[in-house]
Structure formats: structure tokens, C-alpha cells
Design an enzyme around this catalytic site. Structure first.
Site, mmCIF file in Angstrom:
data_model
loop_
_atom_site.group_PDB
_atom_site.id
_atom_site.type_symbol
_atom_site.label_atom_id
_atom_site.label_comp_id
_atom_site.label_asym_id
_atom_site.label_seq_id
_atom_site.Cartn_x
_atom_site.Cartn_y
_atom_site.Cartn_z
ATOM 1 C CG ASP A 30 -1.821 1.248 1.079
ATOM 2 O OD1 ASP A 30 -2.440 1.517 0.091
ATOM 3 O OD2 ASP A 30 -2.270 1.710 2.313
ATOM 4 N NE ARG A 34 -2.162 6.869 0.613
ATOM 5 C CZ ARG A 34 -2.552 5.538 1.383
ATOM 6 N NH1 ARG A 34 -2.322 6.019 3.148
ATOM 7 N NH2 ARG A 34 -2.396 3.954 0.978
ATOM 8 C CG ASN A 78 -6.936 -1.487 -6.723
ATOM 9 O OD1 ASN A 78 -6.196 -2.032 -6.217
ATOM 10 N ND2 ASN A 78 -7.229 -1.084 -5.688
ATOM 11 N NE ARG A 81 -7.001 2.304 -6.953
ATOM 12 C CZ ARG A 81 -5.558 2.226 -6.280
ATOM 13 N NH1 ARG A 81 -4.274 2.541 -6.847
ATOM 14 N NH2 ARG A 81 -5.123 2.092 -4.636
#
Length: 257
Positions: A30, A34, A78, A81
Site C-alpha cells: 500500500d 501517496r 481497484n 480507480r
């Protein structure tokens, strides 16, 4: 006909070999996006860096003698997304499989894919199956790649298949036990994970190996996946080695009292 393929290479123990290693480590990788944002980069740069980190961590697992490694590469959720990000991830999967398969075969690494592969682009489905077939006989290490994977979908799929066998008269419903369910999962034949590592500071399991990780130890680390170094991995394994796993029983100290 004699098999002329090179066998798995016998390598000396790595200089940073942990004091003890689990039989199966699973990763929730993960934080790629970010990490990129914090670096002032587009999110896809984080995914590219994440693939390079995966290569490093897989190499460490191999050198340290960890028999099974499972990585959560792309979840069923996902697919929600943005389309461009999904396309980037699919392209990375293509590039990784094409680039790595020769080395994986030479080193004796078996590759398995877990998930709803039918949702992948057709060329990726073919690549996945070809990679599985090409490495099927390898026994030095197994790497399971969970792609288009969700644990609830996996359990539902297992239930459907067991129900179909029962409806066809090939399976007595009364005989369905935990072993039967395990044998119907996408991970059939593989040991349950001993340790699940999640990066990025999040402390949730995100629909990953819900059945298999019932008694796994968990490690939640602050680093985003692109920053999860070999050294940090070794520290996680050292901390794991100090844990006492009781599987619902009492510790030896408690029994002695």
C-alpha cells in the site's frame, strides 16, 4: 528427452539473513500513489517505483529461504480507480511478467496468479497462464500474485463450486469441512500465511486472504511500499521471530503454571 533447463542455483546465505524466517509472508503493498504525491510526482511514478521495490523484496525473500510469498497487486475494488491509472497498472503487469519470467524460471521460482483473471485484458490473461505453465515445475520458491483479487469473491467462488459438486451428487454436504473449503479456494495447495505485512501506516486488511490469514501475525509499518527497504523487511522478520504463536492455545509458560 533430457531437460536441459538450468536448475535452481544454490546460493550462500545472505549476509543479512534474519535469525528465523516464516514459511509464508504476504504483503499488502500500500501507498504507491501517496508516496508519489509526497515526492511531487504523478501517481503512476509511485506504481513504477513500487514494482522495483517488489523486485527487491522478492529477491530478499528468495535469498533468505522464504518458501512462499504472496503480494496483493490489484484488488477487485481497484477497478473503480480512474481509467488512466488502471491502464498504467495493467501495462506494468505486462512489462513485469515479460521482463522477469526468464530469471524466475532460472532461479526455480514458481509463479501463481490469484483472482478474477477473466476481468483482465485478454493478452494479460494469456501472459499470466503462460507464466504459470512455464514455472509450474519450479520448487525453490513460490510467488503468488493476487490481481483482480478480493477475499470475499474468493470465498463466494469456493462456496459456489462446493454447492455445484453437492448438487451434482459428487459431494456429500455433511463432508464439507474447513479442509474442503480451503481446497476450493484460489490458494488451494498452498500453506496459510504466517505473517501479513501492510505498508503505508494503514491498519486494515482490505479484503485480503480473509480465510487463509485467520491465525497469521500482522505487521503494520509506517513506510509506504516504495520506501519499504530490505533492511526494514529484515527488522519486521526479526520482530516476528520474537512473537509467540499459540493458535488459540496456551503459552508454554501458562501451561506450566
Amino acid at each position: 528427452m533430457t531437460d536441459s533447463r538450468p536448475g535452481p542455483r544454490a546460493e550462500p546465505a545472505a549476509p543479512d539473513q534474519p535469525s528465523a524466517v516464516p514459511g509464508h509472508v504476504a504483503f499488502i503493498m500500500d501507498g504507491n500513489g501517496r508516496w508519489a504525491v509526497r515526492q511531487g510526482l504523478p501517481r503512476q511514478a509511485g506504481h513504477v517505483r513500487g514494482v522495483e521495490r517488489l523486485r527487491e523484496i522478492a529477491k530478499a525473500s528468495y535469498e533468505w529461504g522464504i518458501p512462499v510469498m504472496t503480494v496483493f497487486a490489484f484488488s477487485t475494488e481497484n477497478w473503480n480507480r480512474p481509467g488512466y491509472e488502471v491502464q498504467v497498472l495493467m501495462q506494468l503487469f505486462r512489462r513485469y511478467m515479460i521482463r522477469e519470467v526468464d530469471d524466475l524460471e532460472t532461479r526455480g521460482v514458481r509463479v501463481r496468479f490469484l483472482g478474477q483473471l477473466e476481468r483482465l485484458p485478454e493478452d494479460l490473461q494469456r501472459l499470466a497462464r503462460q507464466t504459470e505453465a512455464r514455472t509450474a515445475a519450479n520448487d525453490r520458491m513460490t510467488v503468488q500474485i493476487a490481481v483482480s483479487y478480493g477475499a470475499r469473491a474468493e470465498i463466494a467462488d469456493a462456496a459456489r463450486r462446493l454447492a455445484a459438486e453437492a448438487a451434482a451428487g459428487r459431494l456429500d454436504p455433511e463432508s464439507i469441512d474447513e479442509a474442503a473449503v480451503s481446497g476450493a479456494l484460489w490458494t488451494a495447495g498452498m500453506p496459510d500465511p504466517d505473517l501479513v505485512v501492510r505498508t503505508s501506516g494503514e491498519q486494515r486488511i482490505s479484503n485480503f486472504l480473509l480465510w487463509q490469514a485467520a491465525y497469521a501475525e500482522y505487521a503494520f509499518v509506517d513506510e509506504c511500499w516504495p520506501d519499504f527497504s530490505r533492511e526494514r523487511y529484515r527488522a519486521v522478520l526479526e520482530a516476528y521471530a520474537r512473537r509467540e504463536r499459540r493458535f488459540g492455545g496456551l503459552s508454554p509458560v501458562a501451561v506450566a503454571r
